[in-house]
Scaffold this active site. Structure first.
Site, PDB file in Angstrom:
ATOM      1  N   LEU A  61       0.864  -1.179   0.000  1.00  0.00           N
ATOM      2  CA  LEU A  61       0.000   0.000   0.000  1.00  0.00           C
ATOM      3  C   LEU A  61       0.898   1.226   0.000  1.00  0.00           C
ATOM      4  CD1 LEU A  61      -2.797  -0.732   2.665  1.00  0.00           C
ATOM      5  CD2 LEU A  61      -3.050  -0.751   0.185  1.00  0.00           C
ATOM      6  N   ASP A  62       0.536   2.240  -0.773  1.00  0.00           N
ATOM      7  CA  ASP A  62       1.300   3.482  -0.773  1.00  0.00           C
ATOM      8  C   ASP A  62       1.319   4.073   0.639  1.00  0.00           C
ATOM      9  OD1 ASP A  62       1.534   3.190  -3.508  1.00  0.00           O
ATOM     10  OD2 ASP A  62      -0.152   4.526  -3.952  1.00  0.00           O
ATOM     11  N   ARG A  63       2.386   4.785   0.971  1.00  0.00           N
ATOM     12  CA  ARG A  63       2.523   5.331   2.322  1.00  0.00           C
ATOM     13  C   ARG A  63       1.339   6.201   2.739  1.00  0.00           C
ATOM     14  NH1 ARG A  63       8.083   7.109   5.363  1.00  0.00           N
ATOM     15  NH2 ARG A  63       7.205   6.915   7.443  1.00  0.00           N
ATOM     16  N   VAL A  65      -1.694   5.912   2.071  1.00  0.00           N
ATOM     17  CA  VAL A  65      -2.934   5.131   2.065  1.00  0.00           C
ATOM     18  C   VAL A  65      -3.031   4.311   3.347  1.00  0.00           C
ATOM     19  CG1 VAL A  65      -4.249   3.361   0.821  1.00  0.00           C
ATOM     20  CG2 VAL A  65      -2.871   5.011  -0.459  1.00  0.00           C
ATOM     21  N   HIS A 162      -0.337   3.291  -8.395  1.00  0.00           N
ATOM     22  CA  HIS A 162      -1.236   4.436  -8.180  1.00  0.00           C
ATOM     23  C   HIS A 162      -2.523   4.319  -8.997  1.00  0.00           C
ATOM     24  CE1 HIS A 162       2.045   7.469  -6.653  1.00  0.00           C
ATOM     25  NE2 HIS A 162       2.018   6.340  -5.949  1.00  0.00           N
TER      26      HIS A 162
END
Length: 233
Positions: A61-63, A65, A162
């Site tokens: 997961l992106d930071r 998020v 993304h």
């Protein structure tokens, strides 16, 4: 280092935690301790394990998020979960996204081609023939709204860089706080209002169905507003 962990699920093969926007899923150039290290430390203490503890990263997961992240406690579980996340067989990932504008249609399928720009760490909608183009698919549904914002439920059908952020921005539904993709202002916690709400899958060892739900970020009144309304429906 804040070692707080919200454990959502745990057995001999898997452990799931509720990632906060400040948590780093995997080690990077910042040098901050990634979640995998914190999970390993938790297991080491709880089960009094000597030596190194195996914790495998099954997805990312992106930071900025938040939401559910699953780690493997055995190499067998890691291999099988990695395959499930890659193939999307026997596994569904459901996200909640708070966006600034309502989509034209209350629900739909988005199909685009995306290319990643490594320099600015951003995905762009592009032509299928563009260099590095990869097909991206997701389903979305408008499930609630407040005075200023709209809550979308998103089901990922592919796993691109993304992807949700780029595809929703492409239809004018910019995620709250996501400055990189055109949001008007940042969120107070520097995160974005994208939350991995639920993961459903067939357990890699027991073969039983598993559904893991991540509560929305604590201390965020808008997230709390939407979650409470969904629970009463």
């Amino acid at each position: 280092m804040n070692d707080f962990l919200e454990i959502l699920y745990e057995d001999n093969h898997l452990i799931a935690v509720n990632k906060r926007v400040s948590d780093l899923a995997q080690g990077d150039e910042t040098g901050d301790a990634p979640l995998a290290d914190k999970v390993a430390a938790y297991i080491k203490v709880k089960y009094n394990k000597p030596g190194n503890v195996f914790v495998g990263v099954t997805h990312r997961l992106d930071r900025p998020v938040s939401g559910v992240m699953i780690f493997a406690r055995t190499s067998k579980a890691l291999a099988r979960m990695n395959e499930m996340f890659k193939s999307k067989n026997q596994l569904d990932k459901i996200y909640w996204a708070i966006v600034e504008k309502s989509p034209e249609k209350p629900e739909g399928l988005l199909v685009n081609y995306l290319r990643k720009n490594e320099k600015n760490n951003k995905a762009y909608v592009c032509k299928p023939t563009d260099n590095g183009a990869k097909e991206a698919q997701l389903e979305y549904k408008l499930i609630d709204k407040s005075d200023k914002y709209y809550l979308l439920e998103v089901k990922l059908l592919t796993g691109r860089h993304h992807q949700i952020r780029a595809q929703l921005a492409n239809i004018g539904c910019i995620i709250k706080g996501d400055l990189k993709y055109g949001a008007k202002r940042s969120n107070a916690d520097s995160g974005i209002s994208l939350h991995a709400r639920r993961i459903e899958f067939v357990h890699p060892v027991s073969k039983q169905p598993v559904s893991i739900v991540a509560p929305v970020p604590k201390g965020d009144s808008l997230w709390q507003f939407f979650e409470e309304r969904q629970q009463t429906k």
